[in-house]
Design a protein around this motif. Sequence first.
Motif, PDB file in Angstrom:
ATOM      1  N   THR A   1     -17.349  18.016  23.851  1.00 44.11           N
ATOM      2  CA  THR A   1     -16.557  17.888  22.629  1.00 44.11           C
ATOM      3  C   THR A   1     -15.862  16.531  22.525  1.00 44.11           C
ATOM      4  O   THR A   1     -16.046  15.785  21.551  1.00 44.11           O
ATOM      5  CB  THR A   1     -15.515  19.011  22.546  1.00 44.11           C
ATOM      6  N   GLU A   2     -15.044  16.189  23.512  1.00 41.65           N
ATOM      7  CA  GLU A   2     -14.276  14.942  23.448  1.00 41.65           C
ATOM      8  C   GLU A   2     -15.204  13.728  23.506  1.00 41.65           C
ATOM      9  O   GLU A   2     -15.014  12.746  22.772  1.00 41.65           O
ATOM     10  CB  GLU A   2     -13.265  14.882  24.608  1.00 41.65           C
TER      11      GLU A   2
ATOM     12  N   ASN B   1     -17.192  13.181  20.141  1.00 38.74           N
ATOM     13  CA  ASN B   1     -16.341  12.693  19.054  1.00 38.74           C
ATOM     14  C   ASN B   1     -16.123  11.181  19.166  1.00 38.74           C
ATOM     15  O   ASN B   1     -16.075  10.473  18.151  1.00 38.74           O
ATOM     16  CB  ASN B   1     -14.995  13.423  19.077  1.00 38.74           C
ATOM     17  N   GLU B   2     -15.990  10.692  20.394  1.00 44.48           N
ATOM     18  CA  GLU B   2     -15.858   9.249  20.600  1.00 44.48           C
ATOM     19  C   GLU B   2     -17.209   8.548  20.424  1.00 44.48           C
ATOM     20  O   GLU B   2     -17.293   7.467  19.843  1.00 44.48           O
ATOM     21  CB  GLU B   2     -15.314   8.978  22.005  1.00 44.48           C
TER      22      GLU B   2
ATOM     23  N   ASN C   1     -19.462   9.149  18.516  1.00 43.57           N
ATOM     24  CA  ASN C   1     -19.808   9.038  17.100  1.00 43.57           C
ATOM     25  C   ASN C   1     -19.298   7.750  16.458  1.00 43.57           C
ATOM     26  O   ASN C   1     -19.671   7.420  15.333  1.00 43.57           O
ATOM     27  CB  ASN C   1     -19.257  10.250  16.340  1.00 43.57           C
ATOM     28  N   THR C   2     -18.445   7.016  17.187  1.00 48.20           N
ATOM     29  CA  THR C   2     -17.961   5.728  16.673  1.00 48.20           C
ATOM     30  C   THR C   2     -18.810   4.561  17.193  1.00 48.20           C
ATOM     31  O   THR C   2     -18.552   3.419  16.841  1.00 48.20           O
ATOM     32  CB  THR C   2     -16.494   5.490  17.076  1.00 48.20           C
TER      33      THR C   2
ATOM     34  N   SER D   1     -18.636  22.612  16.236  1.00 47.92           N
ATOM     35  CA  SER D   1     -17.993  21.337  15.903  1.00 47.92           C
ATOM     36  C   SER D   1     -18.643  20.177  16.666  1.00 47.92           C
ATOM     37  O   SER D   1     -18.850  19.094  16.108  1.00 47.92           O
ATOM     38  CB  SER D   1     -16.499  21.396  16.211  1.00 47.92           C
ATOM     39  N   THR D   2     -18.969  20.406  17.947  1.00 49.40           N
ATOM     40  CA  THR D   2     -19.650  19.369  18.730  1.00 49.40           C
ATOM     41  C   THR D   2     -21.043  19.115  18.179  1.00 49.40           C
ATOM     42  O   THR D   2     -21.508  17.974  18.113  1.00 49.40           O
ATOM     43  CB  THR D   2     -19.735  19.787  20.210  1.00 49.40           C
TER      44      THR D   2
ATOM     45  N   LYS E   1     -21.964  19.388  15.111  1.00 51.73           N
ATOM     46  CA  LYS E   1     -21.827  18.607  13.879  1.00 51.73           C
ATOM     47  C   LYS E   1     -21.632  17.126  14.190  1.00 51.73           C
ATOM     48  O   LYS E   1     -22.236  16.253  13.549  1.00 51.73           O
ATOM     49  CB  LYS E   1     -20.645  19.138  13.059  1.00 51.73           C
ATOM     50  N   ALA E   2     -20.801  16.833  15.199  1.00 57.04           N
ATOM     51  CA  ALA E   2     -20.577  15.441  15.577  1.00 57.04           C
ATOM     52  C   ALA E   2     -21.855  14.808  16.129  1.00 57.04           C
ATOM     53  O   ALA E   2     -22.162  13.645  15.848  1.00 57.04           O
ATOM     54  CB  ALA E   2     -19.451  15.353  16.611  1.00 57.04           C
ATOM     55  N   CYS E   3     -22.621  15.577  16.916  1.00 62.69           N
ATOM     56  CA  CYS E   3     -23.903  15.080  17.439  1.00 62.69           C
ATOM     57  C   CYS E   3     -24.867  14.769  16.299  1.00 62.69           C
ATOM     58  O   CYS E   3     -25.578  13.756  16.327  1.00 62.69           O
ATOM     59  CB  CYS E   3     -24.533  16.118  18.365  1.00 62.69           C
TER      60      CYS E   3
ATOM     61  N   GLU F   1     -24.169  13.883  13.285  1.00 64.74           N
ATOM     62  CA  GLU F   1     -23.772  12.644  12.616  1.00 64.74           C
ATOM     63  C   GLU F   1     -24.264  11.429  13.394  1.00 64.74           C
ATOM     64  O   GLU F   1     -24.771  10.458  12.804  1.00 64.74           O
ATOM     65  CB  GLU F   1     -22.247  12.603  12.472  1.00 64.74           C
TER      66      GLU F   1
END
Length: 441
Positions: free
Chosen positions: A250-251, A254-255, A257-258, A276-277, A279-281, A283
């Motif tokens: 998760t953490e 999220n990072e 993704n930047t 949620s993880t 979804k970030a993956c 992206e």
Amino acid sequence: MSTHQSMHEMLPIELWRRILSYAVADSPNDLLLLARQTSFSFMKDHEWIYSPLLNAGRGDWFIRTPEEASKLLQRSSYGVKKAIILVSRAWRIIATELLYTRIVLERPGHLAALLDRFQDHPELAWWTRSVSLYPYLPTTAPVSAAVSHLIVRLLELCPNIEHLCVAFYLDAHPSSSIIQKLCTTHLQHLKWIIPRQSSLNLIRSLTSLKSLRTLDLQITDSDLPIPIASPPSSCTMPNLGCISLSGELTEFVNELNTWHCPLLITFSIKLPVDVSTQKACLEFITRHARQLISLNINSVTPWNVADLLRDSPNLREFGFNPDWPISKLIHFPHDNLEDIGLHEMWYGFEVGQGEILTRLRPVIAGAVRIFEDRTITQITRENFPRVRRVRVLDGALLKALYLNGGPAQESVALCDGWMKLSEVEGWRLEDCTGTKLGLLP
């Protein structure tokens, strides 16, 4: 003049160094090959091995993973290097350099002894390019915090290290000291089992490693609290070409993704049930989709495969879970996909845990078999003009098929249908060893 002396006079020492480096698999490009042939290539062959010691001494077969084969290759390389040392004085100099170029250690005590050797002979540490710390037998038991100090000392003594693998389990606090030291290196390949509490600190430190080319992380969970993160800032990783992630992400994701990774061609991820993880993956994958050549998603929760393939027109390898309720595999034909990997598939064969799950949840099992069949029957030449092979990836499933003598009787017709489809469409249905599915030892 001896034969060996004559040979040495005929060729310069630099040429002998290059020849012998290839002989012991320490060639200039071998570090990247080593990194890619393990976690990054999910289509890498497993291997059936017969051992006379198994089955109470009566002998039996087991499956060797690509990671295990890589470790075995590195161990055997040591034997070759030691043999070269005994040939002559000139070859002893070369082989000693090669002996310390790539180092594999299986006990923390070995690392302490190596560092004492480097302290006495700093020139040996200068040759070191790769260090792998593997426990001889896989274990999740954490090692002493003193090991982290040894790793920090290793990074201090080896200025040219390019490849670091840490497969010992370290707690969060010891890991932080290693992370701080990593920022001062020119590391190109990193493989690490790291606690979740350190993952945020790690990814923010990795942004300073602009030489990083491959990243392979397994992030483990623990009972310690997760630190509160400040807002991430974007960065570019100019050389990063391969990423493989698994565990509690998760953490980290999220990072991640930047990040912008202009050379990224391989992305592999194994996710727990975490929307949620996921979804970030998604992206991150979507932003880099057009440049990807290999994409592997091992997840229980479903993904939109048709959208992924639409957004990734240059993919040659794609791994996913056919247990997902996929109604439509593609929006339009994919012109470049050659290799397709299938995760899970336990319900389809009804062996091992698949047989247990079928008994416990017969309605769900029946629905999943329909999903699997609907997905596989869409792998046609019309949809994938260049497809060569479709591989069932789970080694544990193959072992269960071996113990059962093949799929359950109730699944034989379904599996036969897949085999006939592969013959009609001209692609090969394989197990994880690269052998035609159904051919068991």
